[in-house]
Scaffold this motif. Structure first.
Motif, PDB file in Angstrom:
ATOM      1  N   GLU A 135     -23.439  -0.439 -46.227  1.00  0.00           N
ATOM      2  CA  GLU A 135     -24.264  -1.017 -47.300  1.00  0.00           C
ATOM      3  C   GLU A 135     -23.637  -0.725 -48.670  1.00  0.00           C
ATOM      4  OE1 GLU A 135     -28.210   0.895 -48.023  1.00  0.00           O
ATOM      5  OE2 GLU A 135     -27.341   0.688 -50.012  1.00  0.00           O
ATOM      6  N   LYS A 175     -26.281  -5.504 -36.313  1.00  0.00           N
ATOM      7  CA  LYS A 175     -27.747  -5.439 -36.397  1.00  0.00           C
ATOM      8  C   LYS A 175     -28.191  -4.214 -37.179  1.00  0.00           C
ATOM      9  CE  LYS A 175     -28.551  -7.593 -31.886  1.00  0.00           C
ATOM     10  NZ  LYS A 175     -28.903  -7.244 -30.496  1.00  0.00           N
ATOM     11  N   PHE A 224     -26.490  -2.631 -39.789  1.00  0.00           N
ATOM     12  CA  PHE A 224     -26.293  -2.618 -41.240  1.00  0.00           C
ATOM     13  C   PHE A 224     -26.712  -3.905 -41.959  1.00  0.00           C
ATOM     14  CE2 PHE A 224     -21.787  -3.447 -39.727  1.00  0.00           C
ATOM     15  CZ  PHE A 224     -21.661  -4.745 -40.215  1.00  0.00           C
ATOM     16  N   PRO A 238     -29.437  -5.970 -41.965  1.00  0.00           N
ATOM     17  CA  PRO A 238     -30.742  -6.022 -42.641  1.00  0.00           C
ATOM     18  C   PRO A 238     -30.810  -5.071 -43.837  1.00  0.00           C
ATOM     19  CG  PRO A 238     -31.020  -5.792 -40.264  1.00  0.00           C
ATOM     20  CD  PRO A 238     -29.568  -5.542 -40.556  1.00  0.00           C
ATOM     21  N   ARG A 239     -30.066  -3.971 -43.741  1.00  0.00           N
ATOM     22  CA  ARG A 239     -30.046  -3.001 -44.831  1.00  0.00           C
ATOM     23  C   ARG A 239     -29.440  -3.634 -46.087  1.00  0.00           C
ATOM     24  NH1 ARG A 239     -30.778   2.931 -44.650  1.00  0.00           N
ATOM     25  NH2 ARG A 239     -30.201   3.370 -46.777  1.00  0.00           N
ATOM     26  N   ALA A 281     -29.297  -6.878 -46.660  1.00  0.00           N
ATOM     27  CA  ALA A 281     -30.215  -7.939 -47.085  1.00  0.00           C
ATOM     28  C   ALA A 281     -31.334  -7.381 -47.956  1.00  0.00           C
ATOM     29  CB  ALA A 281     -30.795  -8.657 -45.865  1.00  0.00           C
ATOM     30  N   ALA A 282     -31.902  -6.256 -47.524  1.00  0.00           N
ATOM     31  CA  ALA A 282     -33.020  -5.674 -48.281  1.00  0.00           C
ATOM     32  C   ALA A 282     -32.562  -5.286 -49.681  1.00  0.00           C
ATOM     33  CB  ALA A 282     -33.585  -4.456 -47.549  1.00  0.00           C
ATOM     34  N   LYS A 283     -31.361  -4.715 -49.775  1.00  0.00           N
ATOM     35  CA  LYS A 283     -30.844  -4.307 -51.086  1.00  0.00           C
ATOM     36  C   LYS A 283     -30.592  -5.512 -51.991  1.00  0.00           C
ATOM     37  CE  LYS A 283     -30.369   0.216 -50.929  1.00  0.00           C
ATOM     38  NZ  LYS A 283     -30.847   1.175 -51.876  1.00  0.00           N
ATOM     39  N   ASP A 285     -32.429  -8.133 -51.808  1.00  0.00           N
ATOM     40  CA  ASP A 285     -33.729  -8.806 -51.861  1.00  0.00           C
ATOM     41  C   ASP A 285     -33.679 -10.213 -51.266  1.00  0.00           C
ATOM     42  OD1 ASP A 285     -36.473  -8.894 -52.387  1.00  0.00           O
ATOM     43  OD2 ASP A 285     -36.163  -9.902 -54.314  1.00  0.00           O
ATOM     44  N   VAL A 286     -33.053 -10.331 -50.112  1.00  0.00           N
ATOM     45  CA  VAL A 286     -33.034 -11.629 -49.416  1.00  0.00           C
ATOM     46  C   VAL A 286     -33.518 -11.438 -47.971  1.00  0.00           C
ATOM     47  CG1 VAL A 286     -31.094 -12.417 -50.820  1.00  0.00           C
ATOM     48  CG2 VAL A 286     -30.645 -11.532 -48.533  1.00  0.00           C
ATOM     49  N   ALA A 287     -33.964 -12.525 -47.372  1.00  0.00           N
ATOM     50  CA  ALA A 287     -34.424 -12.483 -45.986  1.00  0.00           C
ATOM     51  C   ALA A 287     -33.215 -12.495 -45.064  1.00  0.00           C
ATOM     52  CB  ALA A 287     -35.316 -13.681 -45.690  1.00  0.00           C
ATOM     53  N   PRO A 288     -33.081 -11.504 -44.187  1.00  0.00           N
ATOM     54  CA  PRO A 288     -31.968 -11.559 -43.244  1.00  0.00           C
ATOM     55  C   PRO A 288     -32.213 -12.667 -42.217  1.00  0.00           C
ATOM     56  CG  PRO A 288     -33.443  -9.758 -42.684  1.00  0.00           C
ATOM     57  CD  PRO A 288     -33.978 -10.376 -43.936  1.00  0.00           C
ATOM     58  N   ILE A 289     -31.133 -13.267 -41.752  1.00  0.00           N
ATOM     59  CA  ILE A 289     -31.253 -14.319 -40.743  1.00  0.00           C
ATOM     60  C   ILE A 289     -30.526 -13.792 -39.504  1.00  0.00           C
ATOM     61  CG2 ILE A 289     -30.778 -16.748 -40.247  1.00  0.00           C
ATOM     62  CD1 ILE A 289     -30.696 -17.163 -43.339  1.00  0.00           C
ATOM     63  N   SER A 290     -31.318 -13.454 -38.470  1.00  0.00           N
ATOM     64  CA  SER A 290     -30.762 -12.719 -37.332  1.00  0.00           C
ATOM     65  C   SER A 290     -30.324 -13.635 -36.205  1.00  0.00           C
ATOM     66  CB  SER A 290     -31.805 -11.752 -36.767  1.00  0.00           C
ATOM     67  OG  SER A 290     -32.312 -10.917 -37.773  1.00  0.00           O
ATOM     68  N   ASP A 316     -33.129 -18.490 -50.149  1.00  0.00           N
ATOM     69  CA  ASP A 316     -32.452 -17.445 -50.912  1.00  0.00           C
ATOM     70  C   ASP A 316     -31.098 -17.919 -51.430  1.00  0.00           C
ATOM     71  OD1 ASP A 316     -34.302 -15.282 -50.732  1.00  0.00           O
ATOM     72  OD2 ASP A 316     -33.719 -14.982 -48.648  1.00  0.00           O
TER      73      ASP A 316
END
Lengths: 254, 309
Positions: free
Chosen positions: B74, B96, B98, B100-101, B103-105, B107-112, B140
């Motif tokens: 990150e 999987k 790192f 989402p981590r 993405a959160a930083k 401020d976006v929605a992760p797309i899995s 986003d």
């Protein structure tokens, strides 16, 4: 040590999801709902941390708070966790299924209010299959994370976690407070006994609203459509192993 | 638009999953850079530079990145993120962990776990254990995406991108303690063309190995297992195929003594050809099998071995 366990009410894992004819989503009307299986494992581990089961020292966890975000019926999911041994619950009511980013932001607000030393949660929910909320919560809090836990040891202000990774197992130590997401093999969740189910009815569930937390929960993703996966063509039964090999050869597979 | 692919590698070479993620990235944009995080990973970066279509390779090294600790990845990626419109990585356990981590930083929605790129902002991904496919459009400005490798073809070799070093970060609150990797000379489960997979019917770890290994060796196949077989201790966790294990899509998947629960099917139903050997004619696995043999594995597998010659 205070432990926060987020739980989600999802379609029961044995139910085959049906896509709605208008392609707007999966039909959840009159479908059996249950606690997300990974979340049950998280609740179980939290209770073991309190009871001192297996390698945990008794009283490692002193209080277990369960939080769920969802419809009013998600109280039942919290009640299940309380019957397993959690102490109290928080339900943040929401009529819509929030995205992982919004859930992580709400959970961050709950963490700031409750100040747990550990957040224990499932690695993914079996409906959205995102596998994202725990990691996002850790990032928003600037806490370390230990995902896909197959073994958890709390000692010396650290969570030492053996993670199930591609290729085998990896052990890391994360300073508390931390977010740990659990994998299937961490433990086998207990069934709540009838006396415990009765006791759970007396435990407190604080009812909250999304608006109470002043968090932006707007969707970032627009669901264009939800469709059935392509159906596989009907197969054939063969009579013998020899015929199987022959069929595979003539199909060009072998 | 520019896209950053965070490579998956084994410390000495990029894995096939990286090539497949580059294919997905090229469907978004022609400006694709690859970031190699690691420690002593120059050879990996040189390998990534040979993937056709890659514009440049960034190499970030640190002790934390050597073990792919999420916090270190990150902190390494965030300073680079400003130059990219999308960040892609394979949906492996590392990715999987790192993605989402990051993405959160941001401020976006992760797309899995995407299986298709419809356009630069629209993707298809499976939900409900693969029982539904969701087409989603991201609002986003920046996108953080994990890619299901089995859903994309591998990008070809033949590129010659320049390699640049960038700063690598550490994970101050996390330390690596140990690892225990399963040793195997067989093909990797995720990349194998043929997989033979065993279930609970095999009854014991000894039986699992006695039955599955010679067959796998004969076919040059990887060995998989159902959750029931893994939970019963017949096979290591890493063999598990399914919603919570590995998702595979080989040319040929042979399920032996596997009933075919929803969670198992989620991991293998995109295989090109599925063979089921099960003594229960009503086992759900027969509903997805191209070729089914109703027989006890004890007789069927030896016969299969001799029929294969």
């Amino acid at each position: 040590m205070k432990v926060l366990v987020p739980v989600k009410r999802v379609i029961d894992y044995n139910v085959k999801a049906r896509v709605k004819a208008d392609q707007s989503g999966v039909d959840l009307a009159n479908v059996k709902m249950s606690m997300n299986p990974f979340d049950e494992i998280a609740v179980e581990e939290a209770v073991r941390l309190k009871e001192g089961k297996e390698h945990h020292a008794a009283g490692t966890a002193t209080e277990i708070v369960v939080v769920s975000i969802g419809v009013t019926q998600a109280q039942e999911t919290i009640r299940t966790a309380l019957a397993m041994g959690a102490d109290r619950g928080v339900l943040i009511q929401s009529d819509t299924d929030l995205e992982p980013l919004a859930v992580a932001k709400l959970l961050k607000a709950v963490v700031e209010e409750e100040k747990p030393d550990l957040v224990l949660m499932g690695k993914q929910s079996i409906d959205g299959d995102n596998n994202a909320v725990g990691q996002m919560l850790a990032a928003l809090l600037d806490w370390p994370q230990a995902t896909f836990a197959g073994k958890l040891v709390i000692e010396g202000g650290k969570a030492t976690v053996t993670r199930e990774v591609d290729g085998g197992l990896q052990t890391i130590a994360a300073e508390l407070p931390a977010v740990v997401t659990v994998d299937l093999r961490l433990n086998t969740p207990r069934y709540a006994s009838l006396p415990n189910i009765m006791k759970a009815k007396k435990k407190e569930i604080a009812m909250k609203a999304v608006a109470d937390y002043g968090v932006d929960v707007a969707d970032r993703l627009k669901v264009v459509k939800v469709t059935e996966p392509p159906k596989r063509a009907a197969g054939v039964k063969v009579e013998s192993a020899a015929q199987l090999v022959e069929s595979l050869k003539s199909a060009g597979v072998l | 638009m520019a896209v950053l692919v965070i490579a998956d590698h084994d410390g000495s070479a990029v894995r096939d999953t990286t090539h497949k993620t580059v294919t997905a990235a090229l469907a978004l944009s022609s400006e694709v850079d690859v970031l190699v995080v690691g420690q002593g990973a120059k050879a990996v970066a040189d390998g990534a530079a040979k993937i056709a279509g890659v514009r440049k390779v960034l190499l970030a090294e640190s002790a934390g990145l050597g073990k792919v600790l999420a916090e270190a990845v990150e902190a390494t990626v965030l300073p680079l993120a400003g130059g990219y419109d999308a960040i892609l990585t394979p949906a492996t356990t590392d990715g999987k962990n790192f993605a989402p981590r990051i993405a959160a930083k941001l401020d976006v929605a992760p797309i899995s776990d995407i299986v298709e790129v419809v356009s630069a902002d629209t993707f298809v991904r499976p939900i409900y254990a693969g029982n539904a496919l969701e087409t989603i459009q991201s609002g986003d400005a920046k996108k953080v995406i994990t890619v299901r490798p089995t859903a994309f073809a591998a990008a070809a070799e033949g590129g010659s991108a320049p390699v640049e070093s960038v700063a690598g970060a550490e994970a101050p609150k996390t330390t690596f303690v140990a690892e225990e990797m399963v040793k195997s000379d067989r093909p990797e489960l995720g990349a194998a063309k043929i997989i033979v997979s065993g279930g609970r019917a095999l009854g014991s770890a000894e039986e699992f190995h006695t039955v599955m290994e010679p067959l796998a060796d004969k076919l040059g196949a990887a060995i998989g297992a159902s959750r029931a077989a893994v939970d019963a201790g017949y096979a290591p966790n890493d063999y598990q195929v399914g919603q919570t294990g590995k998702v595979v899509a080989p040319m040929l998947y042979i399920a032996i003594g596997i009933s075919g629960a929803i969670q198992h099917l989620a991991g293998m139903k995109d295989s090109k050809t599925i063979v089921a050997i099960n003594k229960d004619p009503d086992a759900p696995i027969f509903q997805v099998a191209d070729f089914g043999l109703v027989a006890d594995y004890k007789t069927a597998v030896p016969e299969l071995m001799s029929a294969l010659g």
